[in-house]
Design a protein around this motif. Sequence first.
Motif, PDB file in Angstrom:
ATOM      1  N   GLY A 265      23.556  34.567  53.139  1.00 45.46           N
ATOM      2  CA  GLY A 265      24.562  34.184  54.117  1.00 45.46           C
ATOM      3  C   GLY A 265      25.973  34.400  53.606  1.00 45.46           C
ATOM      4  N   GLU A 266      26.863  33.457  53.897  1.00 40.33           N
ATOM      5  CA  GLU A 266      28.266  33.596  53.503  1.00 40.33           C
ATOM      6  C   GLU A 266      28.446  33.645  51.987  1.00 40.33           C
ATOM      7  OE1 GLU A 266      31.407  31.368  55.409  1.00 40.33           O
ATOM      8  OE2 GLU A 266      30.214  31.141  57.231  1.00 40.33           O
ATOM      9  N   TYR A 267      27.532  33.031  51.250  1.00 40.25           N
ATOM     10  CA  TYR A 267      27.654  33.082  49.796  1.00 40.25           C
ATOM     11  C   TYR A 267      27.616  34.520  49.309  1.00 40.25           C
ATOM     12  CZ  TYR A 267      26.692  32.687  44.841  1.00 40.25           C
ATOM     13  OH  TYR A 267      26.755  32.841  43.473  1.00 40.25           O
ATOM     14  N   TRP A 268      26.623  35.282  49.798  1.00 44.00           N
ATOM     15  CA  TRP A 268      26.467  36.661  49.340  1.00 44.00           C
ATOM     16  C   TRP A 268      27.534  37.564  49.946  1.00 44.00           C
ATOM     17  CZ3 TRP A 268      21.108  39.627  49.477  1.00 44.00           C
ATOM     18  CH2 TRP A 268      21.176  40.708  48.600  1.00 44.00           C
ATOM     19  N   GLY A 269      27.708  37.481  51.263  1.00 48.80           N
ATOM     20  CA  GLY A 269      28.618  38.400  51.931  1.00 48.80           C
ATOM     21  C   GLY A 269      30.085  38.134  51.670  1.00 48.80           C
ATOM     22  N   ALA A 270      30.478  36.844  51.652  1.00 48.26           N
ATOM     23  CA  ALA A 270      31.903  36.496  51.547  1.00 48.26           C
ATOM     24  C   ALA A 270      32.299  35.968  50.177  1.00 48.26           C
ATOM     25  CB  ALA A 270      32.262  35.471  52.621  1.00 48.26           C
ATOM     26  N   ASP A 271      31.553  34.971  49.662  1.00 43.54           N
ATOM     27  CA  ASP A 271      31.937  34.350  48.400  1.00 43.54           C
ATOM     28  C   ASP A 271      31.815  35.313  47.224  1.00 43.54           C
ATOM     29  OD1 ASP A 271      32.408  32.024  49.779  1.00 43.54           O
ATOM     30  OD2 ASP A 271      30.479  31.110  49.298  1.00 43.54           O
ATOM     31  N   ILE A 272      30.754  36.104  47.203  1.00 38.85           N
ATOM     32  CA  ILE A 272      30.613  37.110  46.143  1.00 38.85           C
ATOM     33  C   ILE A 272      31.284  38.404  46.585  1.00 38.85           C
ATOM     34  CG2 ILE A 272      29.013  38.596  44.897  1.00 38.85           C
ATOM     35  CD1 ILE A 272      27.087  36.395  44.679  1.00 38.85           C
ATOM     36  N   GLY A 273      30.786  39.005  47.659  1.00 37.88           N
ATOM     37  CA  GLY A 273      31.286  40.312  48.085  1.00 37.88           C
ATOM     38  C   GLY A 273      32.739  40.307  48.509  1.00 37.88           C
ATOM     39  N   GLY A 274      33.102  39.450  49.458  1.00 40.77           N
ATOM     40  CA  GLY A 274      34.431  39.494  50.051  1.00 40.77           C
ATOM     41  C   GLY A 274      35.548  39.093  49.125  1.00 40.77           C
ATOM     42  N   VAL A 275      35.425  37.931  48.502  1.00 34.64           N
ATOM     43  CA  VAL A 275      36.500  37.413  47.644  1.00 34.64           C
ATOM     44  C   VAL A 275      36.780  38.364  46.491  1.00 34.64           C
ATOM     45  CG1 VAL A 275      37.156  35.553  46.080  1.00 34.64           C
ATOM     46  CG2 VAL A 275      36.065  35.011  48.263  1.00 34.64           C
ATOM     47  N   ILE A 276      35.725  38.792  45.817  1.00 35.24           N
ATOM     48  CA  ILE A 276      35.897  39.674  44.659  1.00 35.24           C
ATOM     49  C   ILE A 276      36.440  41.028  45.091  1.00 35.24           C
ATOM     50  CG2 ILE A 276      34.694  40.856  42.786  1.00 35.24           C
ATOM     51  CD1 ILE A 276      32.746  38.505  42.715  1.00 35.24           C
ATOM     52  N   ALA A 277      35.953  41.532  46.223  1.00 33.17           N
ATOM     53  CA  ALA A 277      36.382  42.849  46.693  1.00 33.17           C
ATOM     54  C   ALA A 277      37.860  42.868  47.062  1.00 33.17           C
ATOM     55  CB  ALA A 277      35.533  43.279  47.889  1.00 33.17           C
ATOM     56  N   ASP A 278      38.331  41.817  47.718  1.00 33.40           N
ATOM     57  CA  ASP A 278      39.743  41.766  48.104  1.00 33.40           C
ATOM     58  C   ASP A 278      40.647  41.828  46.870  1.00 33.40           C
ATOM     59  OD1 ASP A 278      39.484  41.689  50.891  1.00 33.40           O
ATOM     60  OD2 ASP A 278      39.227  39.513  50.917  1.00 33.40           O
ATOM     61  N   LYS A 279      40.272  41.096  45.827  1.00 29.98           N
ATOM     62  CA  LYS A 279      41.083  41.090  44.606  1.00 29.98           C
ATOM     63  C   LYS A 279      41.007  42.436  43.895  1.00 29.98           C
ATOM     64  CE  LYS A 279      40.615  36.118  43.758  1.00 29.98           C
ATOM     65  NZ  LYS A 279      40.077  35.066  42.840  1.00 29.98           N
ATOM     66  N   ALA A 280      39.809  42.985  43.810  1.00 26.28           N
ATOM     67  CA  ALA A 280      39.629  44.244  43.084  1.00 26.28           C
ATOM     68  C   ALA A 280      40.323  45.409  43.766  1.00 26.28           C
ATOM     69  CB  ALA A 280      38.131  44.538  42.936  1.00 26.28           C
ATOM     70  N   SER A 281      40.417  45.388  45.088  1.00 35.36           N
ATOM     71  CA  SER A 281      41.029  46.508  45.807  1.00 35.36           C
ATOM     72  C   SER A 281      42.510  46.652  45.473  1.00 35.36           C
ATOM     73  CB  SER A 281      40.837  46.352  47.318  1.00 35.36           C
ATOM     74  OG  SER A 281      41.492  45.189  47.797  1.00 35.36           O
ATOM     75  N   LEU A 282      43.169  45.525  45.218  1.00 31.35           N
ATOM     76  CA  LEU A 282      44.585  45.588  44.835  1.00 31.35           C
ATOM     77  C   LEU A 282      44.749  46.283  43.493  1.00 31.35           C
ATOM     78  CD1 LEU A 282      45.719  41.991  45.897  1.00 31.35           C
ATOM     79  CD2 LEU A 282      46.039  44.139  47.147  1.00 31.35           C
ATOM     80  N   GLY A 283      43.820  46.037  42.595  1.00 31.04           N
ATOM     81  CA  GLY A 283      43.859  46.699  41.295  1.00 31.04           C
ATOM     82  C   GLY A 283      43.669  48.197  41.400  1.00 31.04           C
ATOM     83  N   VAL A 284      42.842  48.628  42.341  1.00 28.67           N
ATOM     84  CA  VAL A 284      42.610  50.058  42.539  1.00 28.67           C
ATOM     85  C   VAL A 284      43.900  50.755  42.963  1.00 28.67           C
ATOM     86  CG1 VAL A 284      41.459  51.773  44.005  1.00 28.67           C
ATOM     87  CG2 VAL A 284      40.162  49.854  43.051  1.00 28.67           C
ATOM     88  N   LEU A 285      44.633  50.145  43.876  1.00 29.27           N
ATOM     89  CA  LEU A 285      45.875  50.755  44.360  1.00 29.27           C
ATOM     90  C   LEU A 285      46.887  50.907  43.228  1.00 29.27           C
ATOM     91  CD1 LEU A 285      46.121  48.794  47.713  1.00 29.27           C
ATOM     92  CD2 LEU A 285      45.520  51.193  47.440  1.00 29.27           C
ATOM     93  N   LYS A 286      46.933  49.926  42.336  1.00 24.99           N
ATOM     94  CA  LYS A 286      47.841  50.028  41.186  1.00 24.99           C
ATOM     95  C   LYS A 286      47.420  51.161  40.261  1.00 24.99           C
ATOM     96  CE  LYS A 286      49.197  45.149  41.121  1.00 24.99           C
ATOM     97  NZ  LYS A 286      49.172  43.863  40.358  1.00 24.99           N
ATOM     98  N   LYS A 287      46.122  51.324  40.064  1.00 28.29           N
ATOM     99  CA  LYS A 287      45.623  52.404  39.213  1.00 28.29           C
ATOM    100  C   LYS A 287      45.967  53.774  39.796  1.00 28.29           C
ATOM    101  CE  LYS A 287      41.756  49.931  37.077  1.00 28.29           C
ATOM    102  NZ  LYS A 287      40.282  49.858  36.926  1.00 28.29           N
ATOM    103  N   LEU A 288      45.878  53.896  41.109  1.00 26.88           N
ATOM    104  CA  LEU A 288      46.212  55.165  41.761  1.00 26.88           C
ATOM    105  C   LEU A 288      47.684  55.509  41.531  1.00 26.88           C
ATOM    106  CD1 LEU A 288      44.306  54.771  45.168  1.00 26.88           C
ATOM    107  CD2 LEU A 288      43.695  56.278  43.261  1.00 26.88           C
ATOM    108  N   GLU A 289      48.544  54.520  41.671  1.00 24.10           N
ATOM    109  CA  GLU A 289      49.974  54.750  41.443  1.00 24.10           C
ATOM    110  C   GLU A 289      50.247  55.113  39.995  1.00 24.10           C
ATOM    111  OE1 GLU A 289      52.256  52.002  44.747  1.00 24.10           O
ATOM    112  OE2 GLU A 289      51.468  50.999  42.956  1.00 24.10           O
ATOM    113  N   GLN A 290      49.579  54.446  39.091  1.00 23.69           N
ATOM    114  CA  GLN A 290      49.764  54.738  37.672  1.00 23.69           C
ATOM    115  C   GLN A 290      49.278  56.138  37.316  1.00 23.69           C
ATOM    116  OE1 GLN A 290      47.626  51.501  35.862  1.00 23.69           O
ATOM    117  NE2 GLN A 290      49.261  50.013  36.212  1.00 23.69           N
ATOM    118  N   ALA A 291      48.319  56.644  38.092  1.00 22.03           N
ATOM    119  CA  ALA A 291      47.792  57.993  37.859  1.00 22.03           C
ATOM    120  C   ALA A 291      48.647  59.070  38.522  1.00 22.03           C
ATOM    121  CB  ALA A 291      46.352  58.083  38.369  1.00 22.03           C
ATOM    122  N   GLY A 292      49.753  58.679  39.155  1.00 24.47           N
ATOM    123  CA  GLY A 292      50.649  59.637  39.777  1.00 24.47           C
ATOM    124  C   GLY A 292      50.354  59.955  41.222  1.00 24.47           C
ATOM    125  N   HIS A 293      49.428  59.199  41.833  1.00 29.96           N
ATOM    126  CA  HIS A 293      49.124  59.403  43.249  1.00 29.96           C
ATOM    127  C   HIS A 293      50.222  58.792  44.110  1.00 29.96           C
ATOM    128  CE1 HIS A 293      44.549  60.251  42.967  1.00 29.96           C
ATOM    129  NE2 HIS A 293      45.116  60.467  41.786  1.00 29.96           N
TER     130      HIS A 293
END
Length: 346
Positions: A265-293
């Motif tokens: 239920g919400e534990y798998w989809g939101a508490d694990i998947g959603g919360v962690i994914a939202d935080k990790a996606s911000l890190g990806v955007l920073k990595k892209l900028e650092q790589a010159g994108h």
Amino acid sequence: MSKALFRVCAAAFIASLILGLSTSANAQETITLRLSSFVPAKHFMNTRVLEPWIETVEKRSAGKLKIKLYPGSTLGKPQAQYDMAARGVADITWGLLGYTPGRFPLATVMELPFLSPSAEIGSRMAQRLYDKGYLKSEFKDVKLLALGMPPNMDLHVNGKLVKTLEDLKGMKIRTPSAMMGKIIKMWGGVPVPLPAPEIYLSLETGLIDGVFLDPLTLMGVRANEVTQYHTRIGVSAPVFFFAMNQKTWDRLPPEIQKVIDEFSGEYWGADIGGVIADKASLGVLKKLEQAGHAVYSLPHEELQRWQDAAAPAFDEWVKRMEAKGLPGNAVLQEAFRFKTQLVNAR
């Protein structure tokens, strides 16, 4: 008692002991389930969502349950994941509803443009629609464990930076779902349906000009290697499912079912998947900028143009659902209600 009769009785007694020991040993055997994942082994969904979930469930089962992960479409293609769970090709699968257009009509409400504010909130909205009973008939072939959503999608291209709606006109853009295909058309692009594993080669060979992907999937399928320009749009995302074969579920001991239910239920989809994914996606955007994108955020006025151009998708969706005899308007209004509740609770 004759010797012959004694030998027969002794043999029967020994056989019963052996059978009893065997039965006792079998009762103690660990249950092993197969979990199919269509994305590469190092994809975020495997390393940050599925593997931690497996570890948690196995630990709580006190060694009675083991789950073996099969990544990289080892057991079947992306489009086949739901049917694989239904037929028992795998015990558990996850997949995108958009890979089977028309099969989960009401669940596609969550794919409407800009409806989901984030992976966490979108996942909770989708799961609550299911728990409320609106979507249950669409998943009657399986034991549904959870619904979820990745972070919202941005536009990633390899030829030019898209800053306006006019820039998108005529571009061939990969779409993960029929809904997103309609939206791309509203924006003047040419939708090209492709499963995630085909994105890299399609970009590299020029079959497509760009893709709508969330940042984590961008990295997971290595599309960052063949795109240089990234426009932040946040246009919702496809819905994904975690499903178990119903017969597999029915055979599990009640204590194992209880453990799996506790962490679904919400534990798998939101508490694990959603919360962690939202935080990790911000890190990806920073990595892209650092790589010159080039990472570009649409100004508010321009983003409003994109939202306005996609707005007819809501009325069109309701009309399609109602024409099928489905409660489209009721589901949409409930989705809005859940969104308001969740956003206001932040």
